[in-house]
Write a protein that holds these residues in place. Structure first.
Motif, PDB file in Angstrom:
ATOM      1  N   GLU A   1       0.831  -1.207   0.000  1.00  6.53           N
ATOM      2  CA  GLU A   1       0.000   0.000   0.000  1.00  6.53           C
ATOM      3  C   GLU A   1       0.872   1.266   0.000  1.00  6.53           C
ATOM      4  N   LEU A   2       1.947   1.236   0.770  1.00  8.87           N
ATOM      5  CA  LEU A   2       2.863   2.376   0.788  1.00  8.87           C
ATOM      6  C   LEU A   2       3.521   2.564  -0.574  1.00  8.87           C
ATOM      7  N   ALA A   3       3.919   1.465  -1.193  1.00 13.65           N
ATOM      8  CA  ALA A   3       4.560   1.545  -2.505  1.00 13.65           C
ATOM      9  C   ALA A   3       3.599   2.068  -3.560  1.00 13.65           C
TER      10      ALA A   3
ATOM     11  N   LEU B   1       0.799  11.078   1.407  1.00 10.69           N
ATOM     12  CA  LEU B   1      -0.270  10.068   1.406  1.00 10.69           C
ATOM     13  C   LEU B   1      -1.640  10.721   1.273  1.00 10.69           C
ATOM     14  N   LEU B   2      -1.848  11.832   1.979  1.00 12.56           N
ATOM     15  CA  LEU B   2      -3.129  12.529   1.886  1.00 12.56           C
ATOM     16  C   LEU B   2      -3.328  13.129   0.497  1.00 12.56           C
TER      17      LEU B   2
ATOM     18  N   VAL C   1      -3.561   3.314   6.118  1.00  8.47           N
ATOM     19  CA  VAL C   1      -2.150   3.599   5.854  1.00  8.47           C
ATOM     20  C   VAL C   1      -1.780   4.962   6.436  1.00  8.47           C
ATOM     21  N   VAL C   2      -2.629   5.963   6.220  1.00  8.16           N
ATOM     22  CA  VAL C   2      -2.356   7.308   6.739  1.00  8.16           C
ATOM     23  C   VAL C   2      -2.278   7.271   8.265  1.00  8.16           C
TER      24      VAL C   2
ATOM     25  N   GLN D   1       0.930   8.165  10.622  1.00  6.89           N
ATOM     26  CA  GLN D   1       0.828   9.224  11.631  1.00  6.89           C
ATOM     27  C   GLN D   1       1.345   8.750  12.991  1.00  6.89           C
ATOM     28  N   ASP D   2       1.305   7.439  13.220  1.00  6.06           N
ATOM     29  CA  ASP D   2       1.774   6.883  14.486  1.00  6.06           C
ATOM     30  C   ASP D   2       3.286   6.658  14.529  1.00  6.06           C
ATOM     31  N   LEU D   3       3.992   6.958  13.435  1.00  3.49           N
ATOM     32  CA  LEU D   3       5.447   6.807  13.427  1.00  3.49           C
ATOM     33  C   LEU D   3       6.070   7.777  14.419  1.00  3.49           C
TER      34      LEU D   3
END
Length: 133
Positions: A76-78, A97-98, A106-107, A111-113
């Motif tokens: 999904e990130l890719a 991403l937004l 995924v967003v 955001q939790d990183l």
């Protein structure tokens, strides 16, 4: 009178000429090949995991589910991020991403990183999102 060995009759020749007329005029095929168009997935279709048989309950199954979740997140990130987006911090990744209308899951995960980290590849982001073991 033609003396060649033509297996087709004049009537068959006229039929072929009529069939090919649209192709000859337009330069492209005039028939649609629907057999090559896959049917879209319906909401009530049974979802089959392409990973093969389900491992027995326990540690092995937990590890398989973790690998599958990691791989799904990485894909999904890719899909959503380009090479131009890297290197980036958490906020830049969320903005990208937004902007590309990535799935909410995924967003939210990005955001939790942790704040202040710098990521150079999609794999680094996916590794950072992996739960601690």
């Amino acid at each position: 009178m033609e003396r060649g060995s033509n297996p087709a009759s004049p009537r068959k020749d006229d039929e072929k000429k009529h069939e090919l007329e649209g192709y000859l005029r337009s330069g492209q095929h005039t028939h649609v090949e629907e057999a090559h168009d896959p049917e879209p997935v319906a909401e009530d279709d049974v979802r089959v995991d392409p990973g093969g048989p389900v491992p027995p309950a326990g540690l092995e199954r937990d590890q398989a589910e973790e690998r599958a979740a990691y791989e799904a997140m990485r894909l999904e990130l890719a899909r959503a991020l380009d090479r131009q987006d890297y290197p980036a911090d958490r906020d830049a990744l969320v903005r990208a991403l937004l902007d590309r209308h990535a799935p909410d899951t995924v967003v939210t995960a990005v955001q939790d990183l942790p704040e202040g980290g710098s990521y150079h590849t999609t794999d680094e982001v996916a590794q950072a999102l992996r739960p601690a073991r």
